[in-house]
Design a protein around this motif. Sequence first.
Motif, PDB file in Angstrom:
ATOM      1  N   ARG D 126       0.773  -1.234  -0.093  1.00  0.00           N
ATOM      2  CA  ARG D 126      -0.007  -0.068  -0.006  1.00  0.00           C
ATOM      3  C   ARG D 126       0.772   1.265  -0.165  1.00  0.00           C
ATOM      4  O   ARG D 126       0.617   2.101  -0.715  1.00  0.00           O
ATOM      5  CB  ARG D 126      -1.050  -0.024   1.280  1.00  0.00           C
ATOM      6  CG  ARG D 126      -1.984   1.161   1.328  1.00  0.00           C
ATOM      7  CD  ARG D 126      -2.784   1.257   2.621  1.00  0.00           C
ATOM      8  NE  ARG D 126      -2.757   0.257   3.476  1.00  0.00           N
ATOM      9  CZ  ARG D 126      -2.283   0.193   4.710  1.00  0.00           C
ATOM     10  NH1 ARG D 126      -2.108   1.429   5.194  1.00  0.00           N
ATOM     11  NH2 ARG D 126      -2.499  -0.908   5.291  1.00  0.00           N
ATOM     12  N   ARG D 130       0.935   3.926  -2.917  1.00  0.00           N
ATOM     13  CA  ARG D 130       0.611   5.384  -2.601  1.00  0.00           C
ATOM     14  C   ARG D 130       1.680   6.286  -2.814  1.00  0.00           C
ATOM     15  O   ARG D 130       1.507   7.488  -3.528  1.00  0.00           O
ATOM     16  CB  ARG D 130       0.266   5.628  -1.093  1.00  0.00           C
ATOM     17  CG  ARG D 130      -0.409   7.186  -0.979  1.00  0.00           C
ATOM     18  CD  ARG D 130      -0.364   7.534   0.578  1.00  0.00           C
ATOM     19  NE  ARG D 130      -1.292   6.591   1.231  1.00  0.00           N
ATOM     20  CZ  ARG D 130      -1.174   6.079   2.347  1.00  0.00           C
ATOM     21  NH1 ARG D 130       0.311   6.325   2.639  1.00  0.00           N
ATOM     22  NH2 ARG D 130      -1.891   5.159   3.119  1.00  0.00           N
TER      23      ARG D 130
ATOM     24  N   LEU E 106      -0.159   9.724  12.727  1.00  0.00           N
ATOM     25  CA  LEU E 106       0.264   9.532  11.560  1.00  0.00           C
ATOM     26  C   LEU E 106       1.850   9.327  11.522  1.00  0.00           C
ATOM     27  O   LEU E 106       2.493   8.855  10.777  1.00  0.00           O
ATOM     28  CB  LEU E 106       0.184  10.660  10.780  1.00  0.00           C
ATOM     29  CG  LEU E 106      -1.233  11.036  10.084  1.00  0.00           C
ATOM     30  CD1 LEU E 106      -1.298  12.365   9.199  1.00  0.00           C
ATOM     31  CD2 LEU E 106      -2.032   9.913   9.370  1.00  0.00           C
ATOM     32  N   ASP E 110       0.353   3.858   9.427  1.00  0.00           N
ATOM     33  CA  ASP E 110       0.145   4.324   8.082  1.00  0.00           C
ATOM     34  C   ASP E 110      -1.288   4.519   8.005  1.00  0.00           C
ATOM     35  O   ASP E 110      -1.800   5.809   7.572  1.00  0.00           O
ATOM     36  CB  ASP E 110       0.216   3.298   7.044  1.00  0.00           C
ATOM     37  CG  ASP E 110      -0.061   3.860   5.564  1.00  0.00           C
ATOM     38  OD1 ASP E 110       0.647   4.904   5.630  1.00  0.00           O
ATOM     39  OD2 ASP E 110      -0.898   3.247   4.683  1.00  0.00           O
ATOM     40  N   ARG E 111      -2.381   3.882   8.563  1.00  0.00           N
ATOM     41  CA  ARG E 111      -3.757   4.071   8.332  1.00  0.00           C
ATOM     42  C   ARG E 111      -4.103   4.130   9.909  1.00  0.00           C
ATOM     43  O   ARG E 111      -3.895   3.450  10.608  1.00  0.00           O
ATOM     44  CB  ARG E 111      -4.597   3.058   7.740  1.00  0.00           C
ATOM     45  CG  ARG E 111      -4.040   3.406   6.072  1.00  0.00           C
ATOM     46  CD  ARG E 111      -5.306   2.826   5.154  1.00  0.00           C
ATOM     47  NE  ARG E 111      -5.506   1.627   5.438  1.00  0.00           N
ATOM     48  CZ  ARG E 111      -6.313   1.004   4.595  1.00  0.00           C
ATOM     49  NH1 ARG E 111      -7.237   1.550   3.805  1.00  0.00           N
ATOM     50  NH2 ARG E 111      -6.797  -0.160   4.939  1.00  0.00           N
ATOM     51  N   ARG E 137      -5.308   8.563   4.600  1.00  0.00           N
ATOM     52  CA  ARG E 137      -4.772   7.966   5.567  1.00  0.00           C
ATOM     53  C   ARG E 137      -5.673   7.417   6.850  1.00  0.00           C
ATOM     54  O   ARG E 137      -5.168   6.940   7.748  1.00  0.00           O
ATOM     55  CB  ARG E 137      -3.487   8.329   6.071  1.00  0.00           C
ATOM     56  CG  ARG E 137      -2.501   8.476   5.056  1.00  0.00           C
ATOM     57  CD  ARG E 137      -1.195   8.704   5.386  1.00  0.00           C
ATOM     58  NE  ARG E 137      -0.573   8.157   6.488  1.00  0.00           N
ATOM     59  CZ  ARG E 137       0.869   8.533   7.166  1.00  0.00           C
ATOM     60  NH1 ARG E 137       1.225   9.611   6.795  1.00  0.00           N
ATOM     61  NH2 ARG E 137       0.990   7.712   8.020  1.00  0.00           N
TER      62      ARG E 137
END
Lengths: 218, 218, 218, 218, 218, 218
Positions: D126, D130, E106, E110-111, E137
């Motif tokens: 991912r 990105r 963050l 990542d998410r 994100r």
Amino acid sequence: MTGPIVVINPNSNQAVTDGLSRALEPFRLGGGPAIDCVTLAEGPFGIESQVQSDEVVLPLVALVRRRDDASAFVIACYSDPGIDACRSVAPVPVFGIQESGVLAALARADRIGIVGISSLSERRHRLYMRRMGVLGRVAGERALNMSVDETARGAGTFARLGEVGRALMGDGAEALVLGCAGMAVHRAPLEEALGIPVIDPTQAAVAQALGAVLARRM
Amino acid sequence: MTGPIVVINPNSNQAVTDGLSRALEPFRLGGGPAIDCVTLAEGPFGIESQVQSDEVVLPLVALVRRRDDASAFVIACYSDPGIDACRSVAPVPVFGIQESGVLAALARADRIGIVGISSLSERRHRLYMRRMGVLGRVAGERALNMSVDETARGAGTFARLGEVGRALMGDGAEALVLGCAGMAVHRAPLEEALGIPVIDPTQAAVAQALGAVLARRM
Amino acid sequence: MTGPIVVINPNSNQAVTDGLSRALEPFRLGGGPAIDCVTLAEGPFGIESQVQSDEVVLPLVALVRRRDDASAFVIACYSDPGIDACRSVAPVPVFGIQESGVLAALARADRIGIVGISSLSERRHRLYMRRMGVLGRVAGERALNMSVDETARGAGTFARLGEVGRALMGDGAEALVLGCAGMAVHRAPLEEALGIPVIDPTQAAVAQALGAVLARRM
Amino acid sequence: MTGPIVVINPNSNQAVTDGLSRALEPFRLGGGPAIDCVTLAEGPFGIESQVQSDEVVLPLVALVRRRDDASAFVIACYSDPGIDACRSVAPVPVFGIQESGVLAALARADRIGIVGISSLSERRHRLYMRRMGVLGRVAGERALNMSVDETARGAGTFARLGEVGRALMGDGAEALVLGCAGMAVHRAPLEEALGIPVIDPTQAAVAQALGAVLARRM
Amino acid sequence: MTGPIVVINPNSNQAVTDGLSRALEPFRLGGGPAIDCVTLAEGPFGIESQVQSDEVVLPLVALVRRRDDASAFVIACYSDPGIDACRSVAPVPVFGIQESGVLAALARADRIGIVGISSLSERRHRLYMRRMGVLGRVAGERALNMSVDETARGAGTFARLGEVGRALMGDGAEALVLGCAGMAVHRAPLEEALGIPVIDPTQAAVAQALGAVLARRM
Amino acid sequence: MTGPIVVINPNSNQAVTDGLSRALEPFRLGGGPAIDCVTLAEGPFGIESQVQSDEVVLPLVALVRRRDDASAFVIACYSDPGIDACRSVAPVPVFGIQESGVLAALARADRIGIVGISSLSERRHRLYMRRMGVLGRVAGERALNMSVDETARGAGTFARLGEVGRALMGDGAEALVLGCAGMAVHRAPLEEALGIPVIDPTQAAVAQALGAVLARRM
């Protein structure tokens, strides 16, 4: 019967409200809703800073609550002050002229430019357009750097609009939004001079309000 | 004098054109421009596939060139066929109902949902909305999966609209666009049933055309 | 046995088709598929406007339907006219040279530049690349502003390519795509002169077609 | 004379290299460049973790420096280990199979799905997509959650590929990338079973390398 | 001498301010700036609606103007009310806990996922994160749907936090932000229970304030 | 007892480590964690190229594994070398100074600018910020184009910082990140000279580490 579209000038300068009303004259049609332009008595004489923009939020909410005859509201200050709060209390659609002006321009061109009054507002507008998710279609914003008052009055305004408009075209703009409630009088001549669509945001918002109101009649 | 807003139904089904005209009745106001709904004689009876959508482009261009009395055009098929070509030849604004419907919805809610007719069009719509740069505000598209004809007629249409609309609300949609030119009759009842704004894209495009045309009167 | 890769020149200028065929000579390998370059008889002599681009869509669809021996198709006009329609009818992969050229460049550099023929196409290309979702990697497009014919012939073409290429490097481009079907002859010298990868989009599309066709042999 | 395309298996498992070589047999064409599949002796037996992926970077750089006969390099591990470093030292194009596989899929469908080996790699992929700026076109990644070894051998692999592929189609994928260097043997049957394009990333990278190398012959 | 970091609780519930102060105890270090937690007397008892959030803006501005001894400000309500206005008048950095909490998360994953109090705030938070440009994100936001008061007190809060946190992990979140000023007491146990980083946004904002303030000492 | 925050200088230049340690002196507070600045013995004397950046990854991993007393790690080279690998093995948070510096700047301004050492790193930084998903808020990067050594020593450094900073302000930057581990000494004077926030990325990372470590004490 359909109630009026209530267009609120959030500053307390009645001359600005009167100018808005004249700019909206073509939108008053036989059988259509009335278009009421009202002045926010509690507003400052002009809205230029962030704090001034925040000062009008609660008075706007109160006005929206009071005007329960309205079929739609338009907040006629390019910062769209109080848009979230007014929407949270109004039973009818509320349009902000920045949002409406930008969306109207996006229907006329791929990349758009914003003609601001002061470069101090550029950041505020950018944050708002990023929040809208449309910043990728904005070629840029450039400011006249004249006071609201000067732009309303000054003879040099149109020449400056032409200069700034052409600079935005150089940045890639294919349509322009006038980033202020009080410049409708320059819309048509500027469009003529530059050869690309020029959007007056208050007219755009009223057209969208009209669309929402008329659709309910069917 | 302002010329008519010419709304083109790109398929050759006159019943669809008649339905469009009825849906636009509220937009015909005293002193405002006429709203002419015309059928594209060369169009297929219905536009469902990509090839059918491409078949109407040149006839649309010819019609746009012929109607030099128009003050604005609306292409009333949700694929916005020929939008780029028509814009390249028209001296007046051209609105596509997909683009206009989506932009109108963006003025009413943050995340929007598209009620499609057939899931075969989902990809085409997605590509168009990505091209518009607004895909980040689309919660999703879900299809009725009924034929255009069925949706125009069938008793089950409204129930199915409710189902699909509620599913889109579950996806996060806060306003809906009807992804078809012929469902205006369901707009108000669906809005009532779901409690969120529902946009008929042809009405939205005509409202935007009206805005552009009326602005020129000042 | 694998059928030919059919490369369609959508304009009716046979000299362009012949040039394409020469540019693809290195891709004709022993045991590999044939590479058939064909002229679209119904096409205009050159494709420069949006309407011309739309004019070729149905003839392209007809040709694609006719050539059922093809193992893949390449549409060799940088607007990728008819790409959606051809894909919707072809049982084999269809490549557009704009899409393929851009994707090939993205495998060679982070930010890419497009060398257009005319600045009139810049908007069309931008919309297409935004639709592809890759606009964030495009440093810019700059046009030669010469006619297709001039670029095919003129002695000044290479000098102008160098100028435009260097300007794009100044914009941040780290690889270039030649935004036209007929400039392959300049690819290698321009790459040599500028020191960054230069992509001929027809070669890129054929390489991708070759990849798809050969993969099926295993 | 054109040098070989050097395909590097960064793990030290010769059986994997041999499988790669078989998968690339169709790309060895008369008059075309040789395709040399080599094993990175210093690599671990399999690359599954981030640290293992980082361990091969310097040996890859050394190999790239050594093979100065190459006309292009392909790094055949789906993490694209060392891609930036190898590009910084190679005088010829370097392709990573993740990047190439994704770009090849983007030429075949709008939204793509990644079939991973292990869900532990999902985050790494991912981040890489990105970084490529193409995440907006990725419908999702789902993992087989089998070891590389199992996938190479196990009878259940194909059934599991079908399951995962169908789940990705449910997520919206219209083409799939096999997220591993060693599954080419399943490409064609999976494509057949699912009815959408399936990309083997090593074949995709070699096709792109072939395109770059052959273009230089003109 | 460095002035205090002034942490403003914009609601008038002193118990919330006291809780903030306890949560910030570890950030009061020898030689470091004082951390003053103050209650906005003019604020409502709790901030749940958009209008309540707007009500505190001018009082916040007044407080910021008054506290000219501050070395930095933290607005400790997850809506970041008045952040733009306060920044426009403060001569020192102003941190909003939503912005700071998200940025801190963050740096840890990542998410990220947001644990909201009420689903009514989800839209407000989304607009704010889109304005920040970081929505790509965010795996999602899910709400406890308990009142602020309940969360501060209720025995079931921790169990519900676990449920919501696990659901967000299912959405792809790899770190969580507690979307409220008053849940710091649950941070460590929740992090322990879920095995991923959990960020208390007030602590995050104070850490960033500390960073800004201490950097000025060198 | 809380272990030290271990700040690793990945190059082997002890003078750089000593400079880092001095820049972090204000972050050593009574009762707070120790801040240990260590030199990576295996690192090159300076890290300028991609290969040098990759060379330090495994030694960094080894150091992180060795220092099991650390409460957090900071990798103090602006390329954030080995960040993924170190995170995959560390039981405690690992901060990279590029990531931390950028995130800290995002809490201080809408659009940020990066002051690089060499324009050769611009692409590497851009890819990293795109991977972070924050590129939309980056106004630009401009390089001093001095060697690390020169910047550490040279009298002209501050003048050049001012020039580059002002150019970034012209690009729209409202805060700056110093894109190098060794320029903290210039932070305050540059902030003073330019009138916008200037972030030293190592201080930013240590502040974030401090936040993570102190939060665990409650």
